[in-house]
Scaffold this motif. Structure first.
Motif, PDB file in Angstrom:
ATOM      1  N   TRP B  29       0.825  -1.205   0.000  1.00 37.42           N
ATOM      2  CA  TRP B  29       0.000   0.000   0.000  1.00 37.42           C
ATOM      3  C   TRP B  29       0.861   1.258   0.000  1.00 37.42           C
ATOM      4  CZ3 TRP B  29      -0.431   4.089   3.534  1.00 37.42           C
ATOM      5  CH2 TRP B  29      -1.503   4.972   3.311  1.00 37.42           C
ATOM      6  N   THR B  30       0.541   2.196  -0.905  1.00 29.89           N
ATOM      7  CA  THR B  30       1.051   3.565  -0.784  1.00 29.89           C
ATOM      8  C   THR B  30      -0.163   4.469  -0.954  1.00 29.89           C
ATOM      9  OG1 THR B  30       1.573   3.575  -3.152  1.00 29.89           O
ATOM     10  CG2 THR B  30       3.411   3.175  -1.648  1.00 29.89           C
ATOM     11  N   GLN B  36       2.440   7.935 -10.604  1.00 26.27           N
ATOM     12  CA  GLN B  36       1.287   8.572 -11.254  1.00 26.27           C
ATOM     13  C   GLN B  36       1.487  10.089 -11.345  1.00 26.27           C
ATOM     14  OE1 GLN B  36      -1.790   7.016 -12.333  1.00 26.27           O
ATOM     15  NE2 GLN B  36      -1.959   9.045 -13.273  1.00 26.27           N
ATOM     16  N   MET B  37       1.532  10.629 -12.589  1.00 21.87           N
ATOM     17  CA  MET B  37       1.747  12.072 -12.737  1.00 21.87           C
ATOM     18  C   MET B  37       0.417  12.810 -12.859  1.00 21.87           C
ATOM     19  SD  MET B  37       4.988  12.315 -15.248  1.00 21.87           S
ATOM     20  CE  MET B  37       5.114  10.805 -16.155  1.00 21.87           C
ATOM     21  N   ALA B  38       0.421  14.074 -12.400  1.00 22.64           N
ATOM     22  CA  ALA B  38      -0.763  14.934 -12.558  1.00 22.64           C
ATOM     23  C   ALA B  38      -0.239  16.355 -12.658  1.00 22.64           C
ATOM     24  CB  ALA B  38      -1.697  14.781 -11.372  1.00 22.64           C
ATOM     25  N   ILE B  39       0.190  16.732 -13.889  1.00 19.15           N
ATOM     26  CA  ILE B  39       0.889  18.003 -14.084  1.00 19.15           C
ATOM     27  C   ILE B  39       0.081  19.193 -13.545  1.00 19.15           C
ATOM     28  CG2 ILE B  39       1.938  19.533 -15.795  1.00 19.15           C
ATOM     29  CD1 ILE B  39       3.437  17.012 -15.706  1.00 19.15           C
ATOM     30  N   ALA B  48      -4.851  16.864   2.982  1.00 20.45           N
ATOM     31  CA  ALA B  48      -5.366  15.584   3.448  1.00 20.45           C
ATOM     32  C   ALA B  48      -5.138  14.492   2.403  1.00 20.45           C
ATOM     33  CB  ALA B  48      -6.847  15.701   3.773  1.00 20.45           C
ATOM     34  N   THR B  49      -5.207  14.841   1.101  1.00 22.15           N
ATOM     35  CA  THR B  49      -4.989  13.831   0.058  1.00 22.15           C
ATOM     36  C   THR B  49      -3.499  13.570  -0.165  1.00 22.15           C
ATOM     37  OG1 THR B  49      -5.593  15.689  -1.347  1.00 22.15           O
ATOM     38  CG2 THR B  49      -6.990  13.730  -1.484  1.00 22.15           C
ATOM     39  N   HIS B  50      -2.699  14.653  -0.173  1.00 22.82           N
ATOM     40  CA  HIS B  50      -1.242  14.493  -0.341  1.00 22.82           C
ATOM     41  C   HIS B  50      -0.566  15.012   0.923  1.00 22.82           C
ATOM     42  CE1 HIS B  50      -1.696  13.513  -4.579  1.00 22.82           C
ATOM     43  NE2 HIS B  50      -2.514  14.544  -4.703  1.00 22.82           N
ATOM     44  N   TRP B  51      -0.251  14.080   1.849  1.00 24.21           N
ATOM     45  CA  TRP B  51       0.253  14.476   3.176  1.00 24.21           C
ATOM     46  C   TRP B  51       1.503  15.335   3.102  1.00 24.21           C
ATOM     47  CZ3 TRP B  51      -0.378   9.441   6.566  1.00 24.21           C
ATOM     48  CH2 TRP B  51      -1.748   9.162   6.666  1.00 24.21           C
ATOM     49  N   LEU B  62       4.916  11.594  -0.562  1.00 23.53           N
ATOM     50  CA  LEU B  62       4.983  10.532   0.448  1.00 23.53           C
ATOM     51  C   LEU B  62       5.087   9.152  -0.209  1.00 23.53           C
ATOM     52  CD1 LEU B  62       4.904   9.668   3.408  1.00 23.53           C
ATOM     53  CD2 LEU B  62       2.415   9.613   3.259  1.00 23.53           C
ATOM     54  N   SER B  63       4.296   8.927  -1.252  1.00 22.14           N
ATOM     55  CA  SER B  63       4.331   7.629  -1.931  1.00 22.14           C
ATOM     56  C   SER B  63       5.714   7.383  -2.533  1.00 22.14           C
ATOM     57  CB  SER B  63       3.289   7.570  -3.043  1.00 22.14           C
ATOM     58  OG  SER B  63       2.026   7.897  -2.528  1.00 22.14           O
TER      59      SER B  63
END
Lengths: 314, 273
Positions: B29-30, B36-39, B48-51, B62-63
């Protein structure tokens, strides 16, 4: 004593030869065609044949090795493919940068480590001692390249006191020194941490001995006993480590020069890898390995000077 | 009476558990896919979504750090196991046979010290191109002389003990004695060394990957994350902080654990230092 020096010198020369054989074998005998590595997969057969001829690849391996060593002993390391000048010229141009950085790093290491190490030993089991031990534990674990980035962040990006990298040459000595400050610190911190610990434990060992108590009892000041009696007697293990550390500092310049964009041998070696410039890489790897071996050899000789007991025994 | 565990052992064990646990967790789990990119969402602040926020390509920091932990541990483990097995075997052989074999192995070990991992990795990269495999081989290579020396030193002491003499008198051959009597008795020294070398290997992998001689994109590695962050230091200095902290935590952890294990295996040492 002379027998000892002779034996160590013979061992040193033999090691250099074996090291040269290892470097040559890895770069030449392992599967793969150096000409193809240098020119790439889309090279024409004629170009490959011409390069093989120029590199002497058509000769037997042993003959190539002998001629490489023979020429290297006379300062001829062949021609660089990417720069199209003799490799020895490239080395001569960049060696001063690397040497200044390594020497500056060594001075930094000695000053910081000896003061911290002796200071910690003098305050054995007090706050100062624990502080030094804690800082050195962290210092050993910090990668030099990360420390470099943190130093740049603080002193170049935030405070703007020092340049973030690059080197404009020695024509402006003040600017040149300024560009070497951060690389020197980054290079020296890890080694200082290691040496401070060795200095501390070696000094503690000496401080337990009777002559130190006698010196104190005869009325010498604490400071004088520490620096004039404890330190000289604690030197043997310190010198062993310093020799290995000089070697580590020299190879450490490879990383630091790349972080700070300094035009030394370390940067050259990486440019040569990306340019597939095998003769240059081979010469530089040999040079760095030779420096490491030489540093260890010098330490062996220094033992005799520092510890007169060895003189009598050998 | 229960013996108190050394402080450095406890602290080291906690840090190592943290790093190894994170690496193990990343296998299953990560928080997000590390690659996964999201320019459109680049350089996002922690939320909260990206600590820990996102990087220049919108990847979850974090991942990536978790995936980096996995790679660092894997590289260090393989390199230390590989170099350690060869080194221990050579050390045992040198100690069992003595004479010119011992001399030869020890001179070879001296020679190994002439090549820091970086130089060896540079040679391999120049000939075969940079890759993680070459980095592992280079780190394993520098471990061989270290383990050979430690093993031979410890084994030589055991060879002088009475029960080994008894085993020889009983007609056991030198290899059987090495396997059944010497190795189990020097295991503590080897494990201590392995723990310390693990820390060294993590540092070496980070340096090689930072220089482009180790993990290649898109594989995540703490060293590679730092080299990517270096060019972005003016825009996103935080990206240069996290991976370095991870390296320091891992290295301090294994270093302390090694020190602690040594203190426990030889209590005299802890009083000396």
């Amino acid at each position: 004593m002379w027998y000892f020096i002779f034996r160590r010198t013979a061992g040193f020369v033999a090691t250099l030869f074996v090291v040269s054989a290892v470097v040559f074998s890895v770069m030449n005998i392992l599967p793969g065609d150096p000409a193809l590595t240098i020119l790439g997969l889309d090279a024409t057969d004629d170009a490959l044949a011409a390069l093989r001829e120029q590199l002497g690849l058509n000769q037997p391996v042993l003959a190539r090795y002998v001629s490489w060593v023979w020429n290297a002993l006379q300062g001829d390391f062949g021609i660089s493919h990417s720069f199209r000048v003799p490799v020895s010229e490239l080395i001569a141009e960049r060696l001063p940068m690397t040497v200044s950085l390594a020497v500056a790093g060594m001075i930094f290491t000695l000053v910081i480590a000896l003061s911290l190490g002796i200071g910690a030993a003098a305050r054995h089991r007090k706050v100062g001692d624990w502080g030094v031990m804690f800082i050195s534990q962290i210092g050993i674990a910090v990668p030099a390249f990360w420390l470099s980035m943190l130093l740049v962040l603080l002193f170049a990006v935030k405070l703007r006191w020092l340049p973030p990298g690059g080197f404009a040459g020695w024509s402006d000595p003040v600017a040149a020194m300024r560009s070497l400050v951060l690389p020197t610190i980054a290079l020296g911190v890890v080694q200082s941490a290691v040496l401070a610990r060795v200095t501390r434990s070696s000094a503690l060992e000496v401080m337990r001995q009777d002559f130190v108590r006698t010196a104190r009892a005869s009325g010498l000041s604490r400071r004088r006993v520490l620096w004039r009696h404890v330190l000289p007697n604690a030197l043997v293990p310190i010198v062993t480590i310093v020799g290995m550390q000089f070697a580590a500092l020299v190879t450490g310049t490879i990383v630091i020069e790349n972080v700070f964009y300094l035009p030394g041998l370390g940067r050259l070696i990486f440019q040569s890898i990306s340019n597939r410039d095998l003769p240059t890489v081979q010469a530089l790897v040999m040079l760095f390995a030779a420096i490491v071996v030489t540093a260890n050899f010098v330490v062996d000789l220094l033992y005799v000077v520092i510890d007169p007991r060895l003189k009598a025994r050998t | 009476m229960t013996r108190r565990l050394p402080v450095n052992f406890i602290l080291g064990a906690v840090l190592v558990a943290l790093v190894v646990g994170t690496a193990a967790l990343s296998l299953v789990w990560t928080p997000h896919d590390a690659t996964q990119m999201a320019i459109s969402n680049k350089f996002a602040a922690p939320s909260a979504t990206h600590w820990l926020g996102t990087d220049q390509l919108g990847r979850d920091v974090l991942s990536q750090l978790m995936a980096g932990a996995r790679n660092s541990m894997a590289v260090a483990l393989v390199a230390v196991l590989l170099g350690g097995s060869v080194g221990v075997a050579l050390g045992l052989l040198a100690s069992a046979l003595g004479g010119w074999v011992e001399d030869g192995v020890m001179r070879l070990a001296d020679l190994g010290f002439a090549f820091p991992a970086l130089l060896f990795a540079i040679m391999l990269a120049a000939v075969f191109g940079p890759s993680l495999t070459n980095a592992v081989l280079a780190i394993a290579f520098i471990n061989i002389p270290v383990f050979a020396r430690v093993t031979r030193g410890a084994a030589n002491q055991v060879w002088t003990l009475d029960y080994v003499l008894a085993a020889r008198a009983a007609g056991m051959n030198r290899f059987a004695i090495s396997r059944d009597h010497i190795l189990p008795n020097i295991a503590a020294a080897i494990i201590v060394q392995a723990t310390i070398e693990f820390a060294v290997a993590i540092l070496a992998e980070a340096a090689l990957s930072y220089l482009g001689l180790g993990a290649q994109p898109p594989a995540s590695s703490w060293g590679r994350l730092l080299s990517e962050a270096q060019t972005l230091m003016y825009i996103a200095p935080q990206l240069a902080i996290y991976p370095g902290l991870c390296i320091v935590v891992a290295v301090v952890g294994f270093g302390l654990l090694g020190d602690g294990l040594r203190d426990m295996s030889d209590p005299r040492l802890s009083r000396e230092r």
